[in-house]
Motif scaffolding. Sequence first.
Motif, short mmCIF file in Angstrom:
data_model
loop_
_atom_site.label_atom_id
_atom_site.label_comp_id
_atom_site.label_asym_id
_atom_site.label_seq_id
_atom_site.Cartn_x
_atom_site.Cartn_y
_atom_site.Cartn_z
N GLY A 163 -4.38 -34.80 -7.25
CA GLY A 163 -3.39 -35.85 -6.74
C GLY A 163 -1.94 -35.55 -7.53
N SER A 164 -1.23 -36.40 -7.09
CA SER A 164 0.10 -36.24 -7.43
C SER A 164 0.60 -36.35 -8.90
CB SER A 164 0.97 -37.70 -7.23
OG SER A 164 0.91 -38.00 -5.59
N MET A 165 1.69 -35.46 -9.09
CA MET A 165 2.19 -35.15 -10.38
C MET A 165 1.11 -34.67 -11.23
SD MET A 165 5.03 -38.06 -10.81
CE MET A 165 3.66 -39.34 -11.47
N GLU A 210 6.09 -33.92 -3.31
CA GLU A 210 5.35 -32.41 -2.80
C GLU A 210 4.71 -32.68 -1.63
OE1 GLU A 210 1.02 -32.78 -4.97
OE2 GLU A 210 2.35 -33.86 -6.28
N VAL A 211 4.25 -31.68 -1.06
CA VAL A 211 3.32 -31.56 -0.03
C VAL A 211 1.98 -31.52 -0.45
CG1 VAL A 211 2.97 -30.34 2.11
CG2 VAL A 211 5.25 -30.50 1.61
N ASN A 212 0.86 -32.34 0.06
CA ASN A 212 -0.45 -32.15 -0.33
C ASN A 212 -1.10 -31.77 0.94
OD1 ASN A 212 -3.16 -32.67 -0.99
ND2 ASN A 212 -2.63 -34.02 -2.47
N HIS A 261 -2.77 -47.64 0.26
CA HIS A 261 -3.59 -48.06 -0.73
C HIS A 261 -2.91 -48.68 -1.90
CE1 HIS A 261 -2.21 -44.10 -1.59
NE2 HIS A 261 -2.29 -44.10 -2.86
N VAL A 262 -4.00 -48.91 -2.86
CA VAL A 262 -3.61 -49.34 -4.32
C VAL A 262 -4.28 -48.41 -5.37
CG1 VAL A 262 -3.60 -51.13 -6.19
CG2 VAL A 262 -3.03 -51.63 -3.49
N ALA A 263 -3.53 -47.79 -6.14
CA ALA A 263 -4.22 -46.96 -7.15
C ALA A 263 -4.04 -47.52 -8.82
CB ALA A 263 -3.50 -45.68 -7.23
N LEU A 318 -8.63 -44.26 -7.71
CA LEU A 318 -8.67 -44.04 -9.48
C LEU A 318 -7.64 -42.95 -9.68
CD1 LEU A 318 -12.26 -44.37 -9.74
CD2 LEU A 318 -10.72 -46.27 -9.92
N VAL A 319 -6.81 -43.10 -10.68
CA VAL A 319 -5.81 -42.10 -11.17
C VAL A 319 -6.10 -41.75 -12.58
CG1 VAL A 319 -3.30 -41.43 -11.19
CG2 VAL A 319 -4.19 -42.68 -9.22
#
Length: 149
Positions: free
Chosen positions: A113-115, A34-36, A83-85, A134-135
């Motif tokens: 965020g993604s997805m 995706e493009v964010n 980064h780490v998520a 954080l996800v």
Amino acid sequence: MFMRIDHIGIACHDLEEKIELFSRTFELTVVAREVNEEQGVKEAMLHIADGEGGGSYIQLLEPLSEESPVGKFLARRGEGVHHVAFGVPDVADAMHKIKEKGVRLLDERPRHGSMGSEIAFLHPKDVGGMLTELVQAVTPVQNVKKVHM
């Protein structure tokens, strides 16, 4: 609080080149692209494995401009881990608990965020110099459509 490492974000100059490298070298499959615009990146999520708390991924990030956060990161540090998520069951709750412990948040509320996930970032200076995300996954791993290159 953390259920898993959701993903490792890797900044790169050429998304297509890095997708090919990670796919060929580590036999990873692209599951989302995706493009964010809000974050100023083109991205690809490459699936590593599924676990009890959800999936784990490598997120490849190419900046849309040199002025985006990832563009500035590349200018300062070059390609590499950005980064780490960490996966959390409820990002808003995790933000509240972490803020109560004196850690500054870069986001005041969760954002896209993604997805389809909800995300928030913590200030790197308050967590040992590591940009931490954080996800809260919204899309179950089983429902993620795999995109073959």
